[in-house]
Design an enzyme around this catalytic site. Structure first.
Site, short mmCIF file in Angstrom:
data_model
loop_
_atom_site.label_atom_id
_atom_site.label_comp_id
_atom_site.label_asym_id
_atom_site.label_seq_id
_atom_site.Cartn_x
_atom_site.Cartn_y
_atom_site.Cartn_z
N ILE A 95 44.73 110.20 64.05
CA ILE A 95 44.86 108.98 64.87
C ILE A 95 45.68 109.27 66.12
O ILE A 95 46.71 109.95 66.05
CB ILE A 95 45.53 107.86 64.05
CG1 ILE A 95 44.72 107.55 62.79
CG2 ILE A 95 45.72 106.60 64.88
CD1 ILE A 95 45.50 106.76 61.75
N CYS A 96 45.25 108.71 67.24
CA CYS A 96 46.03 108.75 68.48
C CYS A 96 46.50 107.33 68.76
O CYS A 96 45.71 106.48 69.18
CB CYS A 96 45.18 109.28 69.63
SG CYS A 96 46.05 109.32 71.22
#
Length: 272
Positions: A95-96
């Site tokens: 995840i960013c």
């Protein structure tokens, strides 16, 4: 923070999630079929895909790893459920998200992190992607992106298949006439009633806002609410601020130093 204190904080966070029936966030053991959470280093978070998105109705599972530096460092999270989203790797689930990186603060919780992830599904950031292929599709071919994202939601997250020919918005344009049952006169009375209700709502909000300001004892509301997000009452946070002698700064918001954040957090958890 010692392991015992960290576990006590996590127990409180888990209780807060279990008590909250409105957010749609849930937390379970990462061990399959385990009835209770006994390992405070690994969890599974769950939430539904938000409405009016390609992910609507899907059930998403997040793997959560708590390191020894929590809560001063963010939990490590990744999507277990495959998802077509520019800020999530379609291969690994990485995840960013700023909340899980540079924007993390010790006052944030597992619940607030999961809510931020759910919100990310409504507001993707293709210009700061985790998956460049998905981001490129969203920027250049948005309709194709929405189609593929929905396909993945149905296939991997058990989202319902759309009924052929059905609308997605559910909006209705009927029944909005302001006339009375006899076709005359009723509109004026209805308009007056609406205006009176608006005035009553405005007065009610003023009273609530005044009570809220009084409860904060002169502290900035946003600063107090960073800690109430951990499940504490306003009164408890205000008392901790006063115990640690946090400057009220005339009610203005400012960034607390990490030392003060640690002291307030420790006071809230009964560690000082």
């Amino acid at each position: 923070m010692t392991a015992a204190n960290r576990n006590r904080r996590l127990q409180k966070e888990i209780q807060d999630i279990h008590k909250d029936t409105h957010s749609g966030i849930s937390l379970t053991s990462a061990k399959s079929n385990a009835p209770e959470i006994t390992d405070f280093t690994r969890f599974h978070g769950h939430f539904r895909g938000p409405p009016d998105t390609p992910y609507e109705g899907g059930f998403y599972t997040i793997d959560i790893h708590i390191t020894g530096e929590y809560p001063f460092k963010p939990p490590e999270m990744r999507f277990v459920t495959k998802i077509w989203h520019p800020n999530v790797s379609s291969q690994t689930g990485a995840i960013c998200l700023d909340t899980l990186g540079s924007a993390w603060s010790p006052v944030l919780t597992l619940k607030s992190a999961l809510i931020s992830l759910q919100s990310l599904l409504s507001s993707p950031e293709p210009k700061d992607p985790q998956d460049a292929e998905v981001a490129s599709m969203l920027l250049t071919r948005p309709e194709e992106f929405a189609h593929v994202a929905r396909q993945w939601a149905v296939r991997y997250a058990d989202a319902p298949k759309p009924t052929p020919g059905s609308g997605r918005t559910g909006a209705s344009t009927s029944g909005s006439s302001s006339t009375g049952a006899d076709g005359s006169g009723g509109g004026n009375d209805e308009a007056a009633l609406k205006e009176r209700r608006k005035a009553e709502d405005r007065e009610k909000k003023k009273v609530e806002e005044r009570k809220r300001r009084e409860a904060y004892h002169g502290y900035n509301a946003a600063m107090i609410e960073r800690f109430t997000g951990m499940g504490f009452q306003v009164e408890q946070v205000v008392a901790a601020f006063e115990y640690v002698e946090i400057d009220k700064a005339g009610g203005e918001e400012y960034e607390l130093e990490e030392e003060y954040i640690g002291d307030v957090t420790a006071r809230l958890f009964g560690e000082m």
